[in-house]
Design an enzyme around this catalytic site. Structure first.
Site, PDB file in Angstrom:
ATOM      1  N   SER A  70       0.847  -1.185   0.000  1.00  0.00           N
ATOM      2  CA  SER A  70       0.000   0.000   0.000  1.00  0.00           C
ATOM      3  C   SER A  70       0.890   1.246   0.000  1.00  0.00           C
ATOM      4  CB  SER A  70      -0.963  -0.026   1.177  1.00  0.00           C
ATOM      5  OG  SER A  70      -1.961   0.958   1.034  1.00  0.00           O
ATOM      6  N   ASP A 110     -13.567 -17.618 -15.720  1.00  0.00           N
ATOM      7  CA  ASP A 110     -12.347 -16.837 -15.872  1.00  0.00           C
ATOM      8  C   ASP A 110     -11.108 -17.619 -15.473  1.00  0.00           C
ATOM      9  OD1 ASP A 110     -12.780 -16.983 -13.163  1.00  0.00           O
ATOM     10  OD2 ASP A 110     -12.538 -14.838 -12.769  1.00  0.00           O
ATOM     11  N   ASP A 121     -15.594 -21.143  -6.767  1.00  0.00           N
ATOM     12  CA  ASP A 121     -14.929 -19.957  -6.206  1.00  0.00           C
ATOM     13  C   ASP A 121     -15.931 -18.859  -5.886  1.00  0.00           C
ATOM     14  OD1 ASP A 121     -12.443 -21.093  -6.395  1.00  0.00           O
ATOM     15  OD2 ASP A 121     -11.815 -19.971  -8.175  1.00  0.00           O
ATOM     16  N   ASP A 133      -8.835  -6.296  -4.511  1.00  0.00           N
ATOM     17  CA  ASP A 133      -8.428  -5.143  -3.707  1.00  0.00           C
ATOM     18  C   ASP A 133      -9.226  -3.914  -4.140  1.00  0.00           C
ATOM     19  OD1 ASP A 133      -7.176  -3.011  -2.441  1.00  0.00           O
ATOM     20  OD2 ASP A 133      -5.145  -3.668  -2.910  1.00  0.00           O
ATOM     21  N   HIS A 171      -6.862  -6.081   0.101  1.00  0.00           N
ATOM     22  CA  HIS A 171      -5.799  -5.088   0.172  1.00  0.00           C
ATOM     23  C   HIS A 171      -4.665  -5.574   1.064  1.00  0.00           C
ATOM     24  CE1 HIS A 171      -3.841  -1.293  -0.248  1.00  0.00           C
ATOM     25  NE2 HIS A 171      -3.883  -1.056   1.050  1.00  0.00           N
TER      26      HIS A 171
END
Length: 512
Positions: free
Chosen positions: A154, A226, A232, A371, A410
């Site tokens: 970050s 994907d 998932d 995130d 994050h």
């Protein structure tokens, strides 16, 4: 021990405290206790590279288990404190370790009218910490560190890339997690989302349950399409997500307690569009990623009229004053003013990393695909610009590799993979296959570039709870694709090269 540092001349600074910690426990200034530490010497330094500066640094020096290396570590948010978690991380692994408050204590919101301290936050404090820590290491051990590394996520990721760009000889190896390097435009994105969700207070904001509904709708429509496993509850590649917000259940029917209103939908569409210049239509920054809305730092925070301005809009106060009215921010002229003052000292957008490459340095960058706070798209676009500057992906991967982590929020957490070896607690063997930091050391010191890392999803993102599942991750543009077998095992996946790019790109004027 004090005699060792009695005559120490720290460039631009002063040693303010020396403490010997031999019990295995350390009590922090706020009263919290860190346990299970090796014996170490704690050195506290105050640095003033300019008269206005006030940079606090701590260097932790292990007594008996020093491995001969130095580890610089990053901070988070607007900093304003010493981050003790990475200090303990490095110490336990035998590294002489340093951290800085980036010169923003007691709080980044208080730095109005102090441009030198803005520069400290942007780049100077990290470099000054590094120089001072190396001096202290040489004094304490009577020899320099053999290798120097940096880890940050970050704001720490921004520190990492700023080091690579401005001070390329400071570190032999760097880990840049979820880098907030496009700083002024990232925070402009926060303000864009905040204004969109608060344009009709009480009517456009979403409840936690509604935010969960949004994320679940987006993920459910794209499960297994994907490359991820069929069950998932996160997206492996959000770029492949063909999510239409109009498919979110609405409140028009009989059950008006379920769904979102037309006003909330309109606000959400503005968030998904991302910030643009209202006069020219130029893109300023990337939008919130699909599937990240209900993760920590997502819409719940970014629409909060108390928490968001206090935690993430400090730089607007620096430029426009303590009484700045966020509702009147002009994303054209006001943004130009913000960039003119802050972009040169805060943004680490330069794709020219040749100096670090020639120095022999190595960079590993990673970011979570769930995130919401520092969207993966910006790191991906930065990496692509480095590839362009280097001339090819192969030349870039000689010294700089980028890992996309499916389902990570994050810097960790999130609905999917949440650890790549940097957690405080470890129940996975620390080797170059499971641990990104060990992989970096192997690359720097033995020339073994990482091609695969086994990432882990701990139950509730907490290692002592045990492993939920594991999955391999690969250098971009590869992602893990489910083949067959137990979806919880890494052997059920293979690395597949996905499309390069595929993200919305800011205009050139917003890449300064």
């Amino acid at each position: 021990m004090e005699d060792m540092f009695k005559d120490a001349q720290i460039m631009g600074g002063t040693i303010t405290n020396i403490q010997i910690v031999s019990t295995g426990d350390f009590t922090l200034p706020d009263g919290r206790i860190i346990t299970d530490l090796p014996a170490f010497c704690r050195v506290v330094v105050n640095l003033k590279p300019t008269p206005q500066s006030d940079i606090h640094v701590e260097v932790w020096l292990p007594h008996e288990i020093w491995n001969g290396r130095f580890l610089g570590t990053g901070n988070g948010g607007g900093a304003g404190f010493i981050n003790y978690t990475p200090l303990a991380f490095g110490l336990r692994r035998g590294y002489a370790t340093a951290n800085t408050d980036l010169g923003t204590s007691p709080n980044a919101n208080t730095l109005i009218g102090q441009p030198e301290r803005w520069a400290d936050f942007g780049h100077r404090a990290t470099h000054e910490m590094t120089v001072a820590a190396k001096q202290i290491i040489r004094l304490f051990y009577e020899r320099p560190a053999s290798y120097s590394y940096f880890i940050g996520c970050s704001t720490g990721g921004q520190q990492a890339l700023m080091e690579a760009q401005r001070y390329p000889s400071d570190y032999n190896g760097i880990i840049a997690g979820a880098p907030a390097n496009n700083r002024t435009h990232l925070h402009t994105g926060f303000l864009w989302n905040f204004k969109a969700m608060n344009q009709l207070p009480g009517r456009t904001t979403l409840t936690k349950e509604q935010i969960d509904l949004v994320t679940n709708t987006a993920v459910r429509q794209n499960q297994g399409k994907d490359g991820g496993a069929p069950g998932d509850n996160f997206l492996t590649d959000p770029r492949k997500c063909n999510f239409d917000p109009d498919t979110i259940p609405n409140c028009y029917g009989e059950d008006n307690n379920y769904g979102i209103t037309s006003e909330q939908l309109s606000a959400l569409k503005q968030v998904y569009a991302g910030p643009t210049n209202p006069r020219t239509g130029e893109r300023i920054y990337t939008p919130l990623p699909y599937g990240s809305e209900n993760c920590a730092g997502g819409l719940e925070l970014q629409q909060d009229p108390e928490k968001l301005p206090q935690s993430l809009l400090y730089m607007f106060k620096w430029v426009f004053g303590a009484d700045f009215d966020y509702s009147k921010f002009d994303f054209d002229r006001d943004l130009d003013t913000l960039n003119e003052i802050l972009a040169p000292i805060l943004n680490a957008n330069n794709p020219d990393l040749n100096e670090m490459k020639e120095f022999g340095g190595k960079i590993l960058m990673y970011t979570g695909l769930s995130d919401p706070l520092v969207p993966y798209q910006d790191a991906l676009h930065y990496y692509e610009r480095v590839v362009q500057a280097q001339g090819s992906l192969a030349q870039t991967q000689e010294f700089f590799r980028f890992f996309l982590v499916p389902g990570m929020g994050h810097c960790g957490g999130g609905p999917g993979l949440n650890d790549i070896g940097l957690g405080v607690f470890r129940s996975v063997v620390q080797d170059s296959e499971h641990d990104v930091f060990t992989a970096l050391v192997e690359w720097v010191e033995h020339g073994k570039a990482p091609d695969t890392i086994i990432a882990t999803a701990f139950k509730d993102s907490f290692a002592p709870n045990g492993i939920s599942f594991q999955r391999p991750i690969y250098p971009y543009p590869k992602l893990p694709e489910y083949v067959s077998g137990d979806p919880n095992l890494p052997s059920s996946y293979q690395g597949v090269e996905y499309e390069r790019g595929g993200v919305l790109k800011p205009a050139e004027r917003y890449l300064i």
